[in-house]
Design an enzyme around this catalytic site. Structure first.
Site, mmCIF file in Angstrom:
data_model
loop_
_atom_site.group_PDB
_atom_site.id
_atom_site.type_symbol
_atom_site.label_atom_id
_atom_site.label_comp_id
_atom_site.label_asym_id
_atom_site.label_seq_id
_atom_site.Cartn_x
_atom_site.Cartn_y
_atom_site.Cartn_z
ATOM 1 N N ILE A 1 0.841 -1.205 0.000
ATOM 2 C CA ILE A 1 0.000 0.000 0.000
ATOM 3 C C ILE A 1 0.875 1.253 0.000
ATOM 4 O O ILE A 1 0.584 2.239 -0.673
ATOM 5 C CB ILE A 1 -0.983 -0.015 1.192
ATOM 6 C CG1 ILE A 1 -1.793 -1.327 1.192
ATOM 7 C CG2 ILE A 1 -1.929 1.182 1.113
ATOM 8 C CD1 ILE A 1 -2.772 -1.473 2.348
ATOM 9 N N ASP B 1 11.526 2.596 5.750
ATOM 10 C CA ASP B 1 11.079 1.207 5.686
ATOM 11 C C ASP B 1 12.252 0.354 6.169
ATOM 12 O O ASP B 1 13.410 0.733 5.995
ATOM 13 C CB ASP B 1 10.724 0.830 4.238
ATOM 14 C CG ASP B 1 9.752 -0.338 4.143
ATOM 15 O OD1 ASP B 1 8.645 -0.153 3.625
ATOM 16 O OD2 ASP B 1 10.124 -1.465 4.587
ATOM 17 N N SER C 1 -8.169 -1.008 9.551
ATOM 18 C CA SER C 1 -8.693 -2.132 8.771
ATOM 19 C C SER C 1 -10.143 -2.394 9.117
ATOM 20 O O SER C 1 -10.577 -2.192 10.259
ATOM 21 C CB SER C 1 -7.855 -3.376 9.093
ATOM 22 O OG SER C 1 -8.500 -4.539 8.610
ATOM 23 N N ALA C 2 -10.862 -2.906 8.151
ATOM 24 C CA ALA C 2 -12.237 -3.344 8.374
ATOM 25 C C ALA C 2 -12.294 -4.468 9.386
ATOM 26 O O ALA C 2 -13.376 -4.789 9.891
ATOM 27 C CB ALA C 2 -12.844 -3.811 7.058
ATOM 28 N N TYR D 1 -3.375 -9.267 15.588
ATOM 29 C CA TYR D 1 -3.298 -8.280 14.517
ATOM 30 C C TYR D 1 -4.488 -7.317 14.589
ATOM 31 O O TYR D 1 -4.332 -6.094 14.587
ATOM 32 C CB TYR D 1 -3.271 -8.981 13.152
ATOM 33 C CG TYR D 1 -3.675 -8.079 12.005
ATOM 34 C CD1 TYR D 1 -2.791 -7.122 11.526
ATOM 35 C CD2 TYR D 1 -4.944 -8.162 11.437
ATOM 36 C CE1 TYR D 1 -3.166 -6.270 10.503
ATOM 37 C CE2 TYR D 1 -5.319 -7.320 10.411
ATOM 38 C CZ TYR D 1 -4.434 -6.375 9.949
ATOM 39 O OH TYR D 1 -4.816 -5.536 8.944
ATOM 40 N N LYS E 1 -4.881 -3.053 15.541
ATOM 41 C CA LYS E 1 -5.573 -1.993 14.780
ATOM 42 C C LYS E 1 -6.546 -1.252 15.695
ATOM 43 O O LYS E 1 -6.637 -0.027 15.659
ATOM 44 C CB LYS E 1 -6.316 -2.592 13.581
ATOM 45 C CG LYS E 1 -5.402 -3.150 12.492
ATOM 46 C CD LYS E 1 -4.484 -2.092 11.909
ATOM 47 C CE LYS E 1 -3.519 -2.630 10.880
ATOM 48 N NZ LYS E 1 -2.433 -1.694 10.544
ATOM 49 N N ASN F 1 -10.793 -4.773 1.518
ATOM 50 C CA ASN F 1 -9.798 -5.732 0.998
ATOM 51 C C ASN F 1 -9.054 -5.146 -0.198
ATOM 52 O O ASN F 1 -9.555 -5.208 -1.332
ATOM 53 C CB ASN F 1 -10.489 -7.035 0.602
ATOM 54 C CG ASN F 1 -10.946 -7.836 1.804
ATOM 55 O OD1 ASN F 1 -11.743 -7.346 2.604
ATOM 56 N ND2 ASN F 1 -10.443 -9.041 1.961
ATOM 57 N N ASP G 1 -12.687 -16.373 9.769
ATOM 58 C CA ASP G 1 -13.299 -15.614 8.667
ATOM 59 C C ASP G 1 -14.723 -15.196 9.020
ATOM 60 O O ASP G 1 -15.502 -16.004 9.520
ATOM 61 C CB ASP G 1 -13.355 -16.461 7.388
ATOM 62 C CG ASP G 1 -12.055 -16.443 6.625
ATOM 63 O OD1 ASP G 1 -11.222 -15.540 6.872
ATOM 64 O OD2 ASP G 1 -11.848 -17.333 5.779
HETATM 65 C C1 UD1 Z 1 -7.596 -10.248 5.848
HETATM 66 C C2 UD1 Z 1 -7.587 -9.742 7.243
HETATM 67 C C3 UD1 Z 1 -7.742 -8.240 7.203
HETATM 68 C C4 UD1 Z 1 -6.650 -7.644 6.380
HETATM 69 C C5 UD1 Z 1 -6.713 -8.231 4.992
HETATM 70 C C6 UD1 Z 1 -5.607 -7.706 4.099
HETATM 71 C C7 UD1 Z 1 -8.976 -10.501 9.176
HETATM 72 C C8 UD1 Z 1 -10.007 -11.458 9.611
HETATM 73 N N1 UD1 Z 1 -8.652 -10.484 7.902
HETATM 74 O O1 UD1 Z 1 -8.903 -10.019 5.325
HETATM 75 O O2 UD1 Z 1 -7.735 -7.699 8.488
HETATM 76 O O3 UD1 Z 1 -6.795 -6.261 6.346
HETATM 77 O O4 UD1 Z 1 -6.605 -9.633 5.080
HETATM 78 O O5 UD1 Z 1 -4.362 -8.183 4.490
HETATM 79 O O6 UD1 Z 1 -8.459 -9.806 9.977
HETATM 80 N N2 UD1 Z 1 -9.930 -17.081 0.711
HETATM 81 C C9 UD1 Z 1 -10.038 -18.295 0.062
HETATM 82 N N3 UD1 Z 1 -8.883 -18.942 -0.312
HETATM 83 C C10 UD1 Z 1 -7.648 -18.416 -0.077
HETATM 84 C C11 UD1 Z 1 -7.548 -17.164 0.566
HETATM 85 C C12 UD1 Z 1 -8.713 -16.523 0.957
HETATM 86 O O7 UD1 Z 1 -11.132 -18.813 -0.150
HETATM 87 O O8 UD1 Z 1 -6.664 -19.044 -0.430
HETATM 88 C C13 UD1 Z 1 -11.162 -16.379 1.102
HETATM 89 C C14 UD1 Z 1 -11.249 -16.147 2.603
HETATM 90 O O9 UD1 Z 1 -11.845 -17.246 3.226
HETATM 91 C C15 UD1 Z 1 -12.100 -14.891 2.657
HETATM 92 C C16 UD1 Z 1 -11.759 -14.146 1.360
HETATM 93 O O10 UD1 Z 1 -11.166 -15.108 0.500
HETATM 94 O O11 UD1 Z 1 -13.442 -15.238 2.634
HETATM 95 C C17 UD1 Z 1 -10.780 -13.018 1.557
HETATM 96 O O12 UD1 Z 1 -9.668 -13.492 2.302
HETATM 97 P P1 UD1 Z 1 -8.344 -12.623 2.485
HETATM 98 O O13 UD1 Z 1 -7.863 -12.125 1.187
HETATM 99 O O14 UD1 Z 1 -7.395 -13.412 3.328
HETATM 100 O O15 UD1 Z 1 -8.853 -11.335 3.271
HETATM 101 P P2 UD1 Z 1 -9.684 -11.202 4.644
HETATM 102 O O16 UD1 Z 1 -9.568 -12.409 5.487
HETATM 103 O O17 UD1 Z 1 -11.038 -10.710 4.287
#
Ligand code: UD1
Length: 341
Positions: A14, A33, A126-127, A151, A155, A181, A300
């Site tokens: 970012i 950094d 973060s959300a 983590y 935040k 995201n 999740d």
């Molecule tokens: C996570 C963090 C968030 C952080 C963001 C960016 C939590 C719970 N989540 O968000 O704080 O800001 O990353 O770093 O704190 N998925 C799959 N297969 C995969 C990977 C992900 O199905 O291999 C799905 C996950 O189950 C989820 C969605 O894709 O439903 C998004 O996952 P991910 O990209 O890891 O983001 P978050 O968990 O939403």
């Protein structure tokens, strides 16, 4: 008007995209950094895109005396504090490492800002602070839920520290941006996300699978109470997200803040399911992805997306990039990294 900005973690995903947008908007950027989760090549990418080489100093923000030298040498009025650890799973295994790094670096930055009279800070929130919200979409007034990872807790605590520090100061202004995201890459494919090891996040896993680095994408759960059974998220293009920081800095520098501490959601306002994202990626890039359904991933939330009214109306910022283009940029970047085509 002072248009110099210190960007901590400016070599990261970012941070590098935000640096490009700051430079494009006429700001002078000083990056610190420690490359703990980034690579010097992103600084070259920034230079190739903008034609400007930002000032770079290798500093760990936990090292206050090293950071002090940066404040001594540069008269920026604004700071964007990105530098932090961000892997949810790792934070559960190594909570103290997360608390030490994420809290100490923020406190050092705020201490030095106070000591050197630097009034403006944008913080990367973060959300995740909303957790499994009762009502969707979430607004900035939606109650935060107790964090389920160290983590997420860093935040929440960082937001609280910022709220208290601004309340106690006559001059300090802070804006916390709650990212949904962030995905994609700069359309030039010269900068993007460089995850170390096996990616945790969805889009890097998708692009690495498409590139043949990973065999098969696992979709974590297809039995959620969502329209298609997979989780829903608010995927925000990284360049749109970067622009939100420029607008937030401008608001503070130009004295338009409504209060000393403000919070904004930075998302698109539109839920997209994991299935929709995977299918969208295949269509946008005209390829087939190897994927399977796997068990739910612990921690999740089924769905979260932003109400962006406040950011739209108050910041005058809105997500603009089409998801198609974002997914194309993500693939172009992966190909660039892997030397494909
Ligand atoms: C996570 C963090 C968030 C952080 C963001 C960016 C939590 C719970 N989540 O968000 O704080 O800001 O990353 O770093 O704190 N998925 C799959 N297969 C995969 C990977 C992900 O199905 O291999 C799905 C996950 O189950 C989820 C969605 O894709 O439903 C998004 O996952 P991910 O990209 O890891 O983001 P978050 O968990 O939403």
């Amino acid at each position: 008007m002072n248009r110099k900005v210190l960007v901590t973690g400016g070599a990261g995903y970012i941070g590098s995209h935000t640096t490009v947008e700051l430079i494009n908007a006429g700001y002078e950027v000083i990056i610190v950094d420690n490359f703990s989760n980034s690579d010097p090549s992103s600084l070259e990418g920034v230079e190739r895109i903008t034609g400007v080489k930002p000032t770079f100093i290798e500093v760990d923000c936990c090292d206050k005396e090293a950071l002090r030298k940066v404040f001594e040498a540069h008269d920026f009025m604004s700071v964007i504090h990105f530098a932090a650890y961000k892997a949810v799973g790792e934070s559960v295994e190594k909570p103290l490492m997360y608390y030490r790094n994420n809290m100490l670096s923020l406190i050092n930055v705020l201490d030095l800002m106070s000591e050197y009279n630097r009034p403006n800070i944008v913080f990367s929130s973060s959300a995740t602070v909303y957790g499994d919200a009762d009502v969707l979409p979430v607004t900035e007034l939606t109650p935060r839920k107790p964090a389920t990872s160290a983590y997420g807790n860093t935040k929440q605590m960082a937001e609280d520290i910022l709220r208290d520090a601004t309340a106690a100061s006559a001059t300090l202004h802070g804006i916390a941006l709650r990212y949904f995201n962030p995905i994609g890459a700069h359309p030039s494919a010269l900068i993007g996300e460089l995850p170390r090891g096996v990616p945790n996040n969805l889009v890097p896993y998708i692009t690495q699978t498409a590139a043949g680095v990973r065999e098969c994408l696992s979709i974590f759960g297809d039995d959620y109470a969502t329209p298609d059974g997979s989780c829903q998220r608010d995927f925000i293009d990284i360049v749109d997200l970067a622009r939100a920081h420029v607008v937030a800095i401008g608001r503070m520098v130009e004295g338009r803040s409504k209060s000393q501490y403000e919070v904004f959601n930075v998302g698109t306002g539109r839920p997209v399911s994991v299935f929709e994202l995977v299918n969208g990626f295949e269509k946008a890039n005209n390829l087939k992805l190897n994927y399977k359904i796997a068990a739910r991933r612990s921690g999740d939330v089924p769905a979260v997306w932003a109400d962006t009214t406040l950011a739209n109306e108050e910041l005058g910022w809105k997500a603009e990039r089409e998801l198609n283009d974002t997914l194309r940029a993500a693939w172009m970047w992966e190909k660039h990294v892997r030397g494909i085509e």
